[in-house]
Design a protein around this motif. Structure first.
Motif, PDB file in Angstrom:
ATOM      1  N   ASP A 102       0.859  -1.186   0.000  1.00  0.00           N
ATOM      2  CA  ASP A 102       0.000   0.000   0.000  1.00  0.00           C
ATOM      3  C   ASP A 102       0.896   1.239   0.000  1.00  0.00           C
ATOM      4  O   ASP A 102       1.756   1.388   0.878  1.00  0.00           O
ATOM      5  CB  ASP A 102      -0.856  -0.057   1.279  1.00  0.00           C
ATOM      6  N   SER A 103       0.687   2.125  -0.959  1.00  0.00           N
ATOM      7  CA  SER A 103       1.607   3.262  -1.032  1.00  0.00           C
ATOM      8  C   SER A 103       1.497   4.182   0.192  1.00  0.00           C
ATOM      9  O   SER A 103       2.454   4.883   0.516  1.00  0.00           O
ATOM     10  CB  SER A 103       1.468   4.034  -2.335  1.00  0.00           C
TER      11      SER A 103
ATOM     12  N   SER B 165      -1.989   7.800 -12.103  1.00  0.00           N
ATOM     13  CA  SER B 165      -3.445   7.790 -12.251  1.00  0.00           C
ATOM     14  C   SER B 165      -3.970   6.916 -11.109  1.00  0.00           C
ATOM     15  O   SER B 165      -3.526   5.782 -10.922  1.00  0.00           O
ATOM     16  CB  SER B 165      -3.863   7.309 -13.634  1.00  0.00           C
TER      17      SER B 165
ATOM     18  N   HIS C  69      -3.697  -5.734 -17.521  1.00  0.00           N
ATOM     19  CA  HIS C  69      -4.136  -4.663 -16.617  1.00  0.00           C
ATOM     20  C   HIS C  69      -5.265  -3.872 -17.273  1.00  0.00           C
ATOM     21  O   HIS C  69      -5.144  -3.478 -18.430  1.00  0.00           O
ATOM     22  CB  HIS C  69      -2.953  -3.736 -16.290  1.00  0.00           C
TER      23      HIS C  69
ATOM     24  N   PHE D 171      -2.184   3.689 -18.730  1.00  0.00           N
ATOM     25  CA  PHE D 171      -2.169   4.867 -19.616  1.00  0.00           C
ATOM     26  C   PHE D 171      -1.078   4.681 -20.673  1.00  0.00           C
ATOM     27  O   PHE D 171      -0.139   3.908 -20.477  1.00  0.00           O
ATOM     28  CB  PHE D 171      -2.103   6.203 -18.882  1.00  0.00           C
TER      29      PHE D 171
ATOM     30  N   PHE E 257       0.823   4.749  -7.705  1.00  0.00           N
ATOM     31  CA  PHE E 257      -0.119   3.709  -8.152  1.00  0.00           C
ATOM     32  C   PHE E 257       0.436   3.144  -9.455  1.00  0.00           C
ATOM     33  O   PHE E 257      -0.081   3.391 -10.545  1.00  0.00           O
ATOM     34  CB  PHE E 257      -1.516   4.300  -8.357  1.00  0.00           C
TER      35      PHE E 257
ATOM     36  N   THR F  21       1.317  -1.311 -14.230  1.00  0.00           N
ATOM     37  CA  THR F  21       2.295  -2.100 -14.975  1.00  0.00           C
ATOM     38  C   THR F  21       3.652  -1.390 -15.082  1.00  0.00           C
ATOM     39  O   THR F  21       4.554  -1.884 -15.750  1.00  0.00           O
ATOM     40  CB  THR F  21       1.778  -2.360 -16.401  1.00  0.00           C
TER      41      THR F  21
ATOM     42  N   THR G 184       4.230   1.850 -16.352  1.00  0.00           N
ATOM     43  CA  THR G 184       4.399   2.701 -17.540  1.00  0.00           C
ATOM     44  C   THR G 184       5.242   3.939 -17.218  1.00  0.00           C
ATOM     45  O   THR G 184       6.109   4.349 -18.008  1.00  0.00           O
ATOM     46  CB  THR G 184       3.009   3.148 -18.080  1.00  0.00           C
TER      47      THR G 184
ATOM     48  N   GLU H 159       3.224  -0.427  -6.034  1.00  0.00           N
ATOM     49  CA  GLU H 159       2.047  -1.138  -6.554  1.00  0.00           C
ATOM     50  C   GLU H 159       1.664  -2.197  -5.528  1.00  0.00           C
ATOM     51  O   GLU H 159       2.511  -2.888  -4.989  1.00  0.00           O
ATOM     52  CB  GLU H 159       2.376  -1.745  -7.921  1.00  0.00           C
TER      53      GLU H 159
HETATM   54  C1  LIG Z   1      -5.141   3.182 -12.663  1.00  0.00           C
HETATM   55  S1  LIG Z   1      -4.023   1.963 -12.233  1.00  0.00           S
HETATM   56  C2  LIG Z   1      -2.475   2.584 -12.770  1.00  0.00           C
HETATM   57  C3  LIG Z   1      -2.027   2.036 -14.081  1.00  0.00           C
HETATM   58  C4  LIG Z   1      -0.691   2.566 -14.546  1.00  0.00           C
HETATM   59  N1  LIG Z   1      -0.732   3.992 -14.805  1.00  0.00           N
HETATM   60  C5  LIG Z   1      -0.189   1.838 -15.804  1.00  0.00           C
HETATM   61  O1  LIG Z   1      -0.058   2.481 -16.864  1.00  0.00           O
HETATM   62  O2  LIG Z   1       0.036   0.638 -15.732  1.00  0.00           O
HETATM   63  C6  LIG Z   1      -3.926   2.110 -10.486  1.00  0.00           C
HETATM   64  C7  LIG Z   1      -3.081   1.064  -9.815  1.00  0.00           C
HETATM   65  O3  LIG Z   1      -3.000   1.378  -8.435  1.00  0.00           O
HETATM   66  C8  LIG Z   1      -2.935   0.175  -7.690  1.00  0.00           C
HETATM   67  N2  LIG Z   1      -3.345   0.540  -6.309  1.00  0.00           N
HETATM   68  C9  LIG Z   1      -4.577   0.789  -5.841  1.00  0.00           C
HETATM   69  N3  LIG Z   1      -4.530   1.175  -4.553  1.00  0.00           N
HETATM   70  C10 LIG Z   1      -3.223   1.166  -4.202  1.00  0.00           C
HETATM   71  C11 LIG Z   1      -2.525   1.487  -3.007  1.00  0.00           C
HETATM   72  N4  LIG Z   1      -3.178   1.878  -1.912  1.00  0.00           N
HETATM   73  N5  LIG Z   1      -1.176   1.395  -2.995  1.00  0.00           N
HETATM   74  C12 LIG Z   1      -0.502   0.985  -4.117  1.00  0.00           C
HETATM   75  N6  LIG Z   1      -1.099   0.679  -5.269  1.00  0.00           N
HETATM   76  C13 LIG Z   1      -2.455   0.769  -5.320  1.00  0.00           C
HETATM   77  C14 LIG Z   1      -3.875  -0.751  -8.409  1.00  0.00           C
HETATM   78  O4  LIG Z   1      -3.557  -2.103  -8.155  1.00  0.00           O
HETATM   79  C15 LIG Z   1      -3.643  -0.351  -9.886  1.00  0.00           C
HETATM   80  O5  LIG Z   1      -2.694  -1.202 -10.481  1.00  0.00           O
END
Ligand SMILES: C[S@@+](CC[C@H](N)C(=O)[O-])C[C@H]1O[C@@H](n2cnc3c(N)ncnc32)[C@H](O)[C@@H]1O
Length: 396
Positions: free
Chosen positions: A121-122, A140, A307, A311, A334, A337, A339, A355
């Protein structure tokens, strides 16, 4: 209006300049500044029923005032210059100019952070990063899912408060005056039954509030426009297309926001560029011709089998080019993958990725970073990684 004559209009107990000076002297004695401060000429302000006594240092410089309630004779402590401030002004003039000098000599620090990939968890992982150790944040956020069977947040408010806590930690690790760029869009909550209406939640505007509350300066709203046809899968607008009744109109969403915020600072952007300690990095980070001149960015969306919400790398590249220098640290809390990290490496920046899901961390390791993993110095948090094993496994 200055009066030493008796005031008759109102029943003032402090009636003369001498009365005011007497009360003022007692007050200065009580704060032990009577030997170092002199009075200017007291004045009555009968709009507010107060006396103002200007306070001066021995050199004649004005350093504050005492305000006395003309009716009660009490000192108005809220309007009177505080003891601390008077002392600072009296004793601290030279200190302050020294501080001012020191401030102008200040230069931005280069972050020592290594490339980092952390699983978890970030909100927790961000605590592992030192204050002001990243130079750009691009991310994002996860979608808020209202469907009870998938929902991980109790409510939308619960989701926002989680985001607020993560933004707060991000702010601590972001360098002063640097940028936090967020890719976000409203979400559609489909109707649960035919008798209900679908709903859209204006997520970007709620994020905007979180950033402003955190003290950020709003810089830009960039609109990412996807090619026509991109939004039809949402099903939005189909009903209207068939019936054409007014009030039923619903446009197909083909845009997302790229919101740009800057961490609070009193420094101009120009200062950050001029004082950057790595002049080569500044020279090599100039943006070439053909850059985006408006806030409308036309880019096709990206798709990834593994995924649901990636983006496009072109989006990450633009943001990184426009809002960071070479060798800067770009954080994506967050990471998905990875990116952002891929674009950062291509543009010679460092990266920090967090992640939560094991499967996406595996993707980051085995796909996104596969080509560079052997040559890059990466700090892995909560992830088992053996460079040699990895090389053997993938025959690198
Ligand atoms: C919208 S996606 C991001 C995709 C990324 N921009 C890409 O191009 O691959 C959001 C990501 O945040 C992760 N996520 C959600 N809550 C989180 C948290 N509390 N801490 C870390 N990662 C988290 C999810 O598993 C997801 O993979």
């Amino acid at each position: 209006m200055t009066r030493s004559s008796k005031l008759t209009r109102k029943t003032y107990r402090v009636q003369t300049v001498e009365d005011a000076k007497f009360i003022g002297s007692e007050y200065l004695m009580s704060i032990e500044l009577n030997n170092v401060i002199e009075f200017g000429l007291p004045e009555i302000d009968d709009r507010f029923d107060i006396w103002r006594i200007p306070l001066k240092a021995k050199n004649g410089e004005r350093i504050g005032e005492i305000v006395i309630d003309a009716i009660s004779t009490f000192i108005d402590v809220h309007k009177t210059t505080s003891k601390d401030l008077l002392e600072n002004r009296l004793l601290g003039r030279s200190e302050r100019s020294k501080q001012k000098k020191a401030k102008t000599l200040e230069i931005p620090k280069l972050s020592m952070l290594r490339n980092t990939v952390g699983m978890g968890d970030s909100e927790d992982l961000l605590k592992e990063l030192p204050n002001e150790s990243v130079d750009l944040i691009f991310t994002s956020p996860p979608y808020y899912n209202a469907k009870p069977e998938y929902a991980e947040y109790l409510s939308y408010e619960d989701y926002l408060s989680k985001m607020k806590r993560i933004i707060h930690e991000c702010t601590r690790v972001l360098n002063e005056g640097r940028f936090f760029v967020l890719n976000v869009s409203p979400i559609l909550i489909r109707r649960a039954s035919r008798s209900e209406a679908s709903k859209r939640i204006a997520v970007p505007f709620d994020f905007h509030r979180l950033f402003i509350e955190e003290g950020y300066e709003f810089i830009d709203d960039i609109i990412w426009v996807k090619p026509e046809g991109a939004g039809w899968a949402t099903g939005r607008g189909r009903r209207f297309a068939a019936d054409r009744n007014p009030l039923q109109y619903k446009p197909v969403p083909v845009t997302e926001y790229i919101l740009v915020y800057r961490k609070k600072t009193d420094k101009l952007i120009d200062w950050l560029i001029r004082k950057h300690p790595d002049r080569d990095a500044v020279a090599n980070s100039k943006i070439e011709d053909g850059y985006e001149t408006t806030n409308i960015w036309k880019l096709p969306p990206a798709h990834c089998k593994e995924h649901p919400a990636v983006f496009p790398i072109e989006l990450a590249e633009r943001v990184i080019k426009y809002y960071s220098f070479q060798n800067d640290v770009v954080l994506d809390p967050f990471g998905g993958t990875g990116t952002t990290a891929k674009a950062a490496i291509k543009l010679r920046r460092r990266f920090a990725l967090f992640e939560r899901e094991q499967k996406y961390v595996d993707y980051i390791k085995n796909v996104t970073l596969k080509e560079v993993i052997g040559s890059l110095d990466i700090n892995w948090i909560n992830i088992d990684f053996d460079k040699n094993e990895f090389r053997k496994l993938f025959d690198l």
